[in-house]
Design an enzyme around this catalytic site. Structure first.
Site, PDB file in Angstrom:
ATOM      1  N   TYR A  28      29.480  32.860  43.030  1.00  0.00           N
ATOM      2  CA  TYR A  28      28.215  32.289  42.545  1.00  0.00           C
ATOM      3  C   TYR A  28      27.720  33.137  41.377  1.00  0.00           C
ATOM      4  O   TYR A  28      26.631  33.688  41.400  1.00  0.00           O
ATOM      5  CB  TYR A  28      27.189  32.235  43.685  1.00  0.00           C
ATOM      6  CG  TYR A  28      26.115  31.193  43.476  1.00  0.00           C
ATOM      7  CD1 TYR A  28      26.400  29.839  43.657  1.00  0.00           C
ATOM      8  CD2 TYR A  28      24.829  31.557  43.080  1.00  0.00           C
ATOM      9  CE1 TYR A  28      25.425  28.878  43.467  1.00  0.00           C
ATOM     10  CE2 TYR A  28      23.846  30.592  42.893  1.00  0.00           C
ATOM     11  CZ  TYR A  28      24.147  29.247  43.086  1.00  0.00           C
ATOM     12  OH  TYR A  28      23.179  28.292  42.894  1.00  0.00           O
ATOM     13  N   MET A  87      40.415  39.012  38.023  1.00  0.00           N
ATOM     14  CA  MET A  87      41.112  40.158  38.608  1.00  0.00           C
ATOM     15  C   MET A  87      40.943  40.271  40.122  1.00  0.00           C
ATOM     16  O   MET A  87      41.630  41.074  40.759  1.00  0.00           O
ATOM     17  CB  MET A  87      40.664  41.463  37.938  1.00  0.00           C
ATOM     18  CG  MET A  87      41.209  41.648  36.542  1.00  0.00           C
ATOM     19  SD  MET A  87      43.010  41.588  36.445  1.00  0.00           S
ATOM     20  CE  MET A  87      43.257  40.065  35.574  1.00  0.00           C
ATOM     21  N   VAL A  88      40.030  39.499  40.713  1.00  0.00           N
ATOM     22  CA  VAL A  88      39.910  39.590  42.170  1.00  0.00           C
ATOM     23  C   VAL A  88      40.526  38.367  42.862  1.00  0.00           C
ATOM     24  O   VAL A  88      40.671  38.332  44.077  1.00  0.00           O
ATOM     25  CB  VAL A  88      38.444  39.797  42.652  1.00  0.00           C
ATOM     26  CG1 VAL A  88      37.766  40.896  41.868  1.00  0.00           C
ATOM     27  CG2 VAL A  88      37.634  38.532  42.567  1.00  0.00           C
ATOM     28  N   GLN A  89      40.930  37.378  42.072  1.00  0.00           N
ATOM     29  CA  GLN A  89      41.412  36.123  42.671  1.00  0.00           C
ATOM     30  C   GLN A  89      42.661  36.320  43.533  1.00  0.00           C
ATOM     31  O   GLN A  89      42.788  35.730  44.608  1.00  0.00           O
ATOM     32  CB  GLN A  89      41.673  35.078  41.572  1.00  0.00           C
ATOM     33  CG  GLN A  89      40.381  34.580  40.936  1.00  0.00           C
ATOM     34  CD  GLN A  89      40.572  33.509  39.892  1.00  0.00           C
ATOM     35  OE1 GLN A  89      41.657  32.955  39.742  1.00  0.00           O
ATOM     36  NE2 GLN A  89      39.514  33.194  39.162  1.00  0.00           N
ATOM     37  N   HIS A 111      40.209  28.811  34.795  1.00  0.00           N
ATOM     38  CA  HIS A 111      41.003  29.513  33.782  1.00  0.00           C
ATOM     39  C   HIS A 111      42.369  29.737  34.432  1.00  0.00           C
ATOM     40  O   HIS A 111      42.447  30.050  35.614  1.00  0.00           O
ATOM     41  CB  HIS A 111      40.310  30.841  33.443  1.00  0.00           C
ATOM     42  CG  HIS A 111      41.058  31.731  32.478  1.00  0.00           C
ATOM     43  ND1 HIS A 111      41.675  31.263  31.343  1.00  0.00           N
ATOM     44  CD2 HIS A 111      41.256  33.079  32.480  1.00  0.00           C
ATOM     45  CE1 HIS A 111      42.219  32.284  30.688  1.00  0.00           C
ATOM     46  NE2 HIS A 111      41.988  33.387  31.359  1.00  0.00           N
ATOM     47  N   GLY A 137      29.064  29.909  31.386  1.00  0.00           N
ATOM     48  CA  GLY A 137      28.509  29.247  32.568  1.00  0.00           C
ATOM     49  C   GLY A 137      27.054  28.823  32.406  1.00  0.00           C
ATOM     50  O   GLY A 137      26.685  27.703  32.791  1.00  0.00           O
ATOM     51  N   GLU A 198      38.862  34.499  22.911  1.00  0.00           N
ATOM     52  CA  GLU A 198      37.811  35.471  23.266  1.00  0.00           C
ATOM     53  C   GLU A 198      38.083  36.848  22.653  1.00  0.00           C
ATOM     54  O   GLU A 198      37.163  37.573  22.296  1.00  0.00           O
ATOM     55  CB  GLU A 198      37.590  35.540  24.783  1.00  0.00           C
ATOM     56  CG  GLU A 198      38.750  36.042  25.602  1.00  0.00           C
ATOM     57  CD  GLU A 198      38.688  35.589  27.064  1.00  0.00           C
ATOM     58  OE1 GLU A 198      38.049  34.576  27.369  1.00  0.00           O
ATOM     59  OE2 GLU A 198      39.315  36.262  27.903  1.00  0.00           O
ATOM     60  N   SER A 255      23.089  27.848  -0.075  1.00  0.00           N
ATOM     61  CA  SER A 255      22.937  27.773  -1.534  1.00  0.00           C
ATOM     62  C   SER A 255      24.302  27.820  -2.234  1.00  0.00           C
ATOM     63  O   SER A 255      25.293  28.275  -1.657  1.00  0.00           O
ATOM     64  CB  SER A 255      22.097  28.954  -2.009  1.00  0.00           C
ATOM     65  OG  SER A 255      22.831  30.158  -1.786  1.00  0.00           O
TER      66      SER A 255
HETATM   67  N1  LIG Z   1      32.167  33.464  32.317  1.00  0.00           N
HETATM   68  C1  LIG Z   1      32.359  32.259  31.811  1.00  0.00           C
HETATM   69  O1  LIG Z   1      31.457  31.673  31.262  1.00  0.00           O
HETATM   70  C2  LIG Z   1      33.705  31.558  31.961  1.00  0.00           C
HETATM   71  C3  LIG Z   1      34.040  30.490  31.095  1.00  0.00           C
HETATM   72  C4  LIG Z   1      35.212  29.758  31.346  1.00  0.00           C
HETATM   73  C5  LIG Z   1      36.041  30.116  32.412  1.00  0.00           C
HETATM   74  N2  LIG Z   1      35.696  31.193  33.189  1.00  0.00           N
HETATM   75  C6  LIG Z   1      36.557  31.517  34.324  1.00  0.00           C
HETATM   76  O2  LIG Z   1      35.814  31.265  35.514  1.00  0.00           O
HETATM   77  C7  LIG Z   1      36.216  32.170  36.546  1.00  0.00           C
HETATM   78  C8  LIG Z   1      35.010  32.934  37.052  1.00  0.00           C
HETATM   79  O3  LIG Z   1      34.501  33.733  35.993  1.00  0.00           O
HETATM   80  P1  LIG Z   1      32.963  34.135  35.967  1.00  0.00           P
HETATM   81  O4  LIG Z   1      32.702  34.852  34.688  1.00  0.00           O
HETATM   82  O5  LIG Z   1      32.142  32.935  36.344  1.00  0.00           O
HETATM   83  O6  LIG Z   1      32.950  35.164  37.182  1.00  0.00           O
HETATM   84  P2  LIG Z   1      31.783  36.195  37.582  1.00  0.00           P
HETATM   85  O7  LIG Z   1      32.153  37.556  37.119  1.00  0.00           O
HETATM   86  O8  LIG Z   1      30.452  35.664  37.148  1.00  0.00           O
HETATM   87  O9  LIG Z   1      31.911  36.122  39.175  1.00  0.00           O
HETATM   88  C9  LIG Z   1      30.944  36.674  39.944  1.00  0.00           C
HETATM   89  C10 LIG Z   1      31.042  36.113  41.348  1.00  0.00           C
HETATM   90  O10 LIG Z   1      32.245  36.557  41.963  1.00  0.00           O
HETATM   91  C11 LIG Z   1      31.931  37.258  43.145  1.00  0.00           C
HETATM   92  N3  LIG Z   1      32.852  38.414  43.292  1.00  0.00           N
HETATM   93  C12 LIG Z   1      32.888  39.511  42.507  1.00  0.00           C
HETATM   94  N4  LIG Z   1      33.816  40.376  42.962  1.00  0.00           N
HETATM   95  C13 LIG Z   1      34.348  39.802  44.071  1.00  0.00           C
HETATM   96  C14 LIG Z   1      35.339  40.201  44.985  1.00  0.00           C
HETATM   97  N5  LIG Z   1      35.960  41.372  44.882  1.00  0.00           N
HETATM   98  N6  LIG Z   1      35.661  39.346  45.980  1.00  0.00           N
HETATM   99  C15 LIG Z   1      35.055  38.146  46.082  1.00  0.00           C
HETATM  100  N7  LIG Z   1      34.085  37.724  45.259  1.00  0.00           N
HETATM  101  C16 LIG Z   1      33.749  38.544  44.264  1.00  0.00           C
HETATM  102  C17 LIG Z   1      30.504  37.764  42.955  1.00  0.00           C
HETATM  103  O11 LIG Z   1      29.880  37.962  44.200  1.00  0.00           O
HETATM  104  C18 LIG Z   1      29.891  36.621  42.190  1.00  0.00           C
HETATM  105  O12 LIG Z   1      29.444  35.610  43.068  1.00  0.00           O
HETATM  106  C19 LIG Z   1      37.282  33.067  35.908  1.00  0.00           C
HETATM  107  O13 LIG Z   1      38.525  32.484  36.188  1.00  0.00           O
HETATM  108  C20 LIG Z   1      36.974  32.985  34.418  1.00  0.00           C
HETATM  109  O14 LIG Z   1      38.065  33.261  33.578  1.00  0.00           O
HETATM  110  C21 LIG Z   1      34.557  31.902  32.992  1.00  0.00           C
HETATM  111  C1  LIG Z   2      32.988  32.199  27.772  1.00  0.00           C
HETATM  112  C2  LIG Z   2      34.440  32.471  27.396  1.00  0.00           C
HETATM  113  C3  LIG Z   2      34.549  33.724  26.531  1.00  0.00           C
HETATM  114  O1  LIG Z   2      34.887  31.362  26.628  1.00  0.00           O
HETATM  115  C4  LIG Z   2      35.356  32.526  28.640  1.00  0.00           C
HETATM  116  O2  LIG Z   2      36.677  32.283  28.254  1.00  0.00           O
HETATM  117  C5  LIG Z   2      35.281  33.788  29.455  1.00  0.00           C
HETATM  118  O3  LIG Z   2      36.350  34.331  29.786  1.00  0.00           O
HETATM  119  O4  LIG Z   2      34.167  34.212  29.821  1.00  0.00           O
HETATM  120 MG   LIG Z   3      38.130  33.456  29.103  1.00  0.00          MG
HETATM  121 MG   LIG Z   4      36.793  30.674  27.080  1.00  0.00          MG
END
Ligand SMILES: NC(=O)c1ccc[n+]([C@@H]2O[C@H](COP(=O)([O-])OP(=O)(O)OC[C@H]3O[C@@H](n4cnc5c(N)ncnc54)[C@H](O)[C@@H]3O)[C@@H](O)[C@H]2O)c1
Ligand SMILES: CC(C)(O)[C@@H](O)C(=O)O
Ligand SMILES: [Mg+2]
Ligand SMILES: [Mg+2]
Length: 335
Positions: A28, A87-89, A111, A137, A198, A255
């Site tokens: 979340y 990295m935690v997936q 991703h 997000g 990125e 301009s």
């Molecule tokens: N950040 C972005 O806007 C964005 C954009 C596109 C795709 N993505 C992808 O979406 C996925 C999530 O990225 P994000 O930036 O939303 O993540 P995030 O860093 O915001 O995730 C945080 C969430 O993960 C939980 N978490 C953290 N460590 C944990 C652990 N060790 N075990 C279980 N849960 C844990 C936290 O409690 C929190 O709810 C990734 O695959 C990322 O590449 C992110």
């Molecule tokens: C928002 C971004 C940079 O596009 C995404 O790819 C991420 O890893 O957070």
């Molecule tokens: Mg990315």
């Molecule tokens: Mg991106």
């Protein structure tokens, strides 16, 4: 003619493929909150799965969810969405998801990192697909609430049911993305282009370009506030015009002096050398070298990330940003 990608919009997508199914959103944070809220508001059946009670748990509860532990969320879920850090997936997959999930449940990613780089090897009887927002997000939520949507890439890795794309499009619709468009891609293409984007533009490139220009002007004796307005604050306004009208629209909005200076000097600053280094960065992503380096950095406790954040927090750019925040916020258009 350019090769036009296959793009799906609202009229091509239906929520039906996922109506009534239990969808577990793991995490979340940035994307997790946006997806869970948007899909709930779109009428889908969402359960938020989290590791422990803490900040995310509180946030989800405040937003009206009843979060449960990851292992409980996945137990009878039809669809499991990984919205926890890349990295935690793998660990969460091995320790919490795989041992507890329903046989054949869908595995969904925002991703492709863990699938493409083989950190997660999914069971052969699960559909594995991706809905990757091409934006942060917070924007995914903000656009949805305002009636819009952030575009996404959709891709299938395993299509056991023959309905993986249909379900990816249902999620895309649920988060509002098909109000804009869902472009068909692959796990390989999304993973590699996202990392290159990125690193070289969205996060790394723009940040270093801003810092280089800002710090140069300050070193030359100009006021930091003037340098900030010029090299950091105005970027949003220029990018907003590019966003709605493309680079040609932007060039026509500035301009003739800026057109001439931009067209001639831009190429000298961002020269062939820069292109070569972008190519090198892209080759490092493609070969897997970057992924291996990132896993190693993460396993060491992310010292480079922590130090980079600290450096920026203490930078003059950030101090000026904090000083000018109120003024900048005051000037923003009122909704
Ligand atoms: N950040 C972005 O806007 C964005 C954009 C596109 C795709 N993505 C992808 O979406 C996925 C999530 O990225 P994000 O930036 O939303 O993540 P995030 O860093 O915001 O995730 C945080 C969430 O993960 C939980 N978490 C953290 N460590 C944990 C652990 N060790 N075990 C279980 N849960 C844990 C936290 O409690 C929190 O709810 C990734 O695959 C990322 O590449 C992110
Ligand atoms: C928002 C971004 C940079 O596009 C995404 O790819 C991420 O890893 O957070
Ligand atoms: Mg990315
Ligand atoms: Mg991106």
């Amino acid at each position: 003619m350019i090769n036009i990608a296959k793009i799906y919009t609202d009229k091509d997508a239906s929520l039906d493929a996922l109506k009534g199914k239990k969808i577990a959103v793991l995490g979340y944070g940035n994307q997790g909150r946006a997806w869970a809220l948007n899909m709930k508001d779109s009428g889908l059946n969402i359960v938020v799965g989290l590791e422990r009670q803490g900040k995310s748990w509180e946030k989800a509860t405040k937003d009206g969810f009843k979060p449960v532990k990851t292992e409980d969320a996945v137990k009878d879920a039809d669809v499991i969405i990984f919205l926890i850090p890349d990295m935690v997936q793998r660990t969460v997959w091995l320790e919490k998801v795989r041992p507890n999930m329903k046989k054949g449940a869908d595995l969904v990613f925002a991703h492709g990192f863990n699938i493409h780089f083989k950190m997660i090897e999914p069971p052969t009887d699960s559909d594995v697909y991706m809905v990757a927002p091409k934006g942060p997000g917070d924007t995914v939520r903000e656009y949805y609430v305002a009636g819009g949507g952030v575009p996404v890439l959709v891709a299938t890795y395993q299509d056991v049911s023959g309905k993986a794309l249909e379900k990816a499009l249902a999620i895309a619709k649920g988060i509002g993305a098909t109000r804009s468009g869902a472009l068909v891609s692959s796990f390989k293409e999304e993973t590699e282009t996202d990392l290159v984007g990125e690193q070289t533009i969205l996060v790394g490139g723009i940040m270093e370009l801003m810092k280089s220009a800002f710090e140069t002007l300050v070193e030359m004796g100009y006021q930091p506030e003037v340098a900030y307005f010029e090299t950091i604050n105005e970027v949003k306004m220029i990018v907003d015009i590019i966003h709605s009208k493309g680079l040609s629209g932007m060039l026509r909005a500035v301009s003739d002096t800026a057109k001439y200076g931009g067209i001639t000097v831009g190429k000298k600053v961002i020269n062939e050398d820069v292109r070569k280094r972008i190519r090198e960065a892209a080759e490092r992503v493609r070969s897997g070298e970057f992924a291996a380096e990132w896993v190693e950095e993460y396993n060491k406790g992310m010292p480079v990330v922590i130090n980079g954040l600290k450096e920026n927090d203490n930078s003059l750019e950030q101090k000026v940003a904090d000083e000018l925040r109120e003024l900048i916020e005051r000037g923003k258009p009122k909704k």
